[in-house]
Each structure stands twice: as structure tokens, then as C-alpha cells.
Design an enzyme around this catalytic site. Structure first.
Site, short mmCIF file in Angstrom:
data_model
loop_
_atom_site.label_atom_id
_atom_site.label_comp_id
_atom_site.label_asym_id
_atom_site.label_seq_id
_atom_site.Cartn_x
_atom_site.Cartn_y
_atom_site.Cartn_z
N ASP A 21 0.78 -1.25 0.00
CA ASP A 21 0.00 0.00 0.00
C ASP A 21 0.81 1.30 0.00
O ASP A 21 0.50 2.23 0.77
CB ASP A 21 -0.96 0.03 1.20
CG ASP A 21 -1.98 -1.10 1.19
OD1 ASP A 21 -1.87 -2.00 0.34
OD2 ASP A 21 -2.89 -1.10 2.06
N ASP A 63 -4.77 -0.66 -1.48
CA ASP A 63 -6.11 -0.50 -0.97
C ASP A 63 -6.90 0.08 -2.15
O ASP A 63 -6.45 1.04 -2.79
CB ASP A 63 -6.05 0.52 0.19
CG ASP A 63 -6.85 0.11 1.39
OD1 ASP A 63 -7.26 -1.05 1.50
OD2 ASP A 63 -7.06 1.00 2.26
N HIS A 65 -10.69 0.90 -2.83
CA HIS A 65 -12.06 0.90 -2.31
C HIS A 65 -13.08 1.51 -3.27
O HIS A 65 -12.79 2.51 -3.94
CB HIS A 65 -12.12 1.72 -1.02
CG HIS A 65 -11.33 1.16 0.12
ND1 HIS A 65 -11.34 -0.17 0.46
CD2 HIS A 65 -10.51 1.78 1.02
CE1 HIS A 65 -10.55 -0.35 1.51
NE2 HIS A 65 -10.03 0.79 1.87
N SER A 71 -15.57 1.04 5.39
CA SER A 71 -14.55 1.48 6.36
C SER A 71 -14.51 3.00 6.49
O SER A 71 -13.78 3.52 7.32
CB SER A 71 -13.17 0.96 5.94
OG SER A 71 -12.65 1.71 4.86
N HIS A 82 -10.57 7.11 1.75
CA HIS A 82 -9.20 7.00 1.24
C HIS A 82 -9.14 5.93 0.17
O HIS A 82 -9.97 5.02 0.14
CB HIS A 82 -8.24 6.64 2.38
CG HIS A 82 -8.55 5.30 3.00
ND1 HIS A 82 -9.53 5.14 3.95
CD2 HIS A 82 -8.04 4.07 2.75
CE1 HIS A 82 -9.60 3.85 4.28
NE2 HIS A 82 -8.72 3.18 3.57
N LYS A 107 -7.15 -4.89 -2.77
CA LYS A 107 -7.92 -5.39 -1.62
C LYS A 107 -8.90 -4.33 -1.16
O LYS A 107 -8.75 -3.15 -1.49
CB LYS A 107 -6.99 -5.79 -0.48
CG LYS A 107 -6.16 -4.63 0.04
CD LYS A 107 -5.09 -5.12 0.99
CE LYS A 107 -4.21 -4.00 1.46
NZ LYS A 107 -4.88 -2.92 2.16
N GLU A 114 -13.45 -5.12 4.82
CA GLU A 114 -12.32 -4.24 5.14
C GLU A 114 -11.04 -4.70 4.45
O GLU A 114 -10.42 -3.95 3.73
CB GLU A 114 -12.14 -4.15 6.65
CG GLU A 114 -10.88 -3.40 7.09
CD GLU A 114 -10.80 -1.97 6.55
OE1 GLU A 114 -10.31 -1.80 5.43
OE2 GLU A 114 -11.22 -1.03 7.23
N ALA A 147 0.38 0.29 6.57
CA ALA A 147 1.10 0.78 7.74
C ALA A 147 1.41 -0.41 8.64
O ALA A 147 0.68 -1.40 8.63
CB ALA A 147 0.25 1.79 8.50
N CYS A 151 -2.14 -2.87 7.84
CA CYS A 151 -2.04 -3.75 6.67
C CYS A 151 -0.79 -4.62 6.69
O CYS A 151 -0.85 -5.78 6.29
CB CYS A 151 -2.18 -2.94 5.39
SG CYS A 151 -3.86 -2.26 5.25
ZN LIG Z 1 -8.69 1.11 3.41
#
Ligand SMILES: [Zn+2]
Length: 204
Positions: A21, A63, A65, A71, A82, A107, A114, A147, A151
């Protein structure tokens, strides 16, 4: 905790690098910017160079989304919006070294899931990271990214459960630290569950 400077890591066949990420929204100034998140890019790039030279697999997670992801705070989740698919914030940092045809695993692509763990990510053909690692004959994973306390932690836990050896590159990770010490605690937890730590500069 062992001293990461003690360990030299020789990258070899059977190794893979997972880069978690490294996206604009997780870097300082981003929607969910991780303090000093930009400091990981040089060490990460250094290890990427080693893996590219040795033609070892590098798996990039992101990530990714939908705009109405569960989330997000407005939908009752813990985070500001985000890494919305297709936005600048969801784009990999332009400073991150990537080959022309990178292996990317997305993901958090479903509204209700999540998915902190990159291990749950899938590539553009729908292949899971687990399937990819198996196909490449991976036994040991080196990991860095953002982070540490979310993750990276969840990815490492899934890798260990699946039987991989895992080396966490401490200088190639930074934590969100919602509570002070979360990042350190996450490292302690990963080590307790079987991960080893090293620094990016020890990888050659
Ligand atoms: Zn996320």
C-alpha cells in the site's frame, strides 16, 4: 526483539517481496497520511532493485475501495475516505520503483469487506496472492510498506498462518499509531508469531 542490524538477508530463489500500500493517500498530505510514510520509499526501492536484478517476484498491494466503502466514517467505519478506486489518492506513489508490468493485488474492493491483509488481495485476473506465491514457489517473504499496525501486521499474520517464513523490513515500514506505541506493539506481535526483522539495507 532481535537487533535488526544483526541479520544479513541474501535474497534468493524462493523469496518474494511484498510492498504494501505505498499509495498517495497513505503518504504525508494524503487522506490518511502516515507520519514519515515517505521515509520508507528509499529503503523499499533499494530492496525492489535487488529483487528486480535477481528476477525475483515483487508483489505490490493496494487499498482499492469503492466510493461507498464500509470502512469510511460516513458509512460508520473508522477511517476518512481514502484510496477510492481510480483517484489520485489511490495511485501508487510516483517515487515508488515499479517494473513496466508490475504484479498488483487489490484489496478492500467490496463495499462490505475491510481486508487489511494484502494476502486477501487479488490481481486483475482474479488470482489471489496466495495462488501467485504458490505458483512462484515462494517459501520466504520480505515485506515492507504502510502501515505497520494495520495492513503490514495483518498481511504478516496471514503469511505466517499459511506457512511462509516472513522477514519484516523495519526501516521500510511506518505505523499509523492511532494510540502511541501501536507500531512497536505490532512488531512485537509479529515477532511473537514467528516473523523475523531486518533492515532494507541488509538485503543483498
Ligand atoms: Zn482502506
Amino acid at each position: 526483539m532481535n537487533n535488526p542490524s544483526d541479520l544479513h538477508v541474501t535474497a534468493e530463489t524462493g523469496d518474494a517481496l511484498i510492498v504494501v500500500d505505498v499509495q498517495n493517500d497513505f503518504l504525508p498530505g494524503g487522506a490518511l497520511g502516515v507520519k514519515e510514510g515517505d521515509k520508507i520509499i528509499a529503503p523499499v526501492n533499494q530492496v525492489i532493485r535487488v529483487f528486480l536484478t535477481q528476477k525475483l517476484p515483487i508483489l505490490y498491494s493496494r487499498d482499492w475501495h469503492p466510493a461507498d466503502h464500509s470502512s469510511f466514517a460516513r458509512n460508520g467505519g473508522p477511517w476518512p475516505p481514502h484510496c477510492v478506486q481510480g483517484t489520485e489518492g489511490a495511485t501508487f506513489s510516483p517515487a515508488l520503483k515499479m517494473p513496466p508490468d508490475p504484479l498488483i493485488f487489490s484489496k478492500g474492493t467490496h463495499v462490505e469487506k475491510e481486508e487489511y491483509s494484502a494476502f486477501q488481495g487479488r490481481d486483475s485476473t482474479g488470482r489471489s496472492m496466495a495462488e501467485a506465491l504458490s505458483k512462484f514457489g515462494v517459501k520466504r517473504v520480505l515485506i515492507g510498506g504502510l502501515a505497520t499496525d494495520y495492513c503490514v501486521l495483518n498481511t504478516v499474520q496471514d503469511l505466517l498462518k499459511a506457512g511462509f517464513r516472513v522477514i519484516v523490513l523495519t526501516d521500510a515500514c511506518r505505523a499509523v499509531d492511532v494510540s502511541p506505541g501501536d507500531g512497536e506493539n505490532a512488531l512485537v506481535e509479529m515477532i511473537a508469531e514467528g516473523a523475523t526483522i531486518a533492515t532494507a539495507k541488509a538485503v543483498g
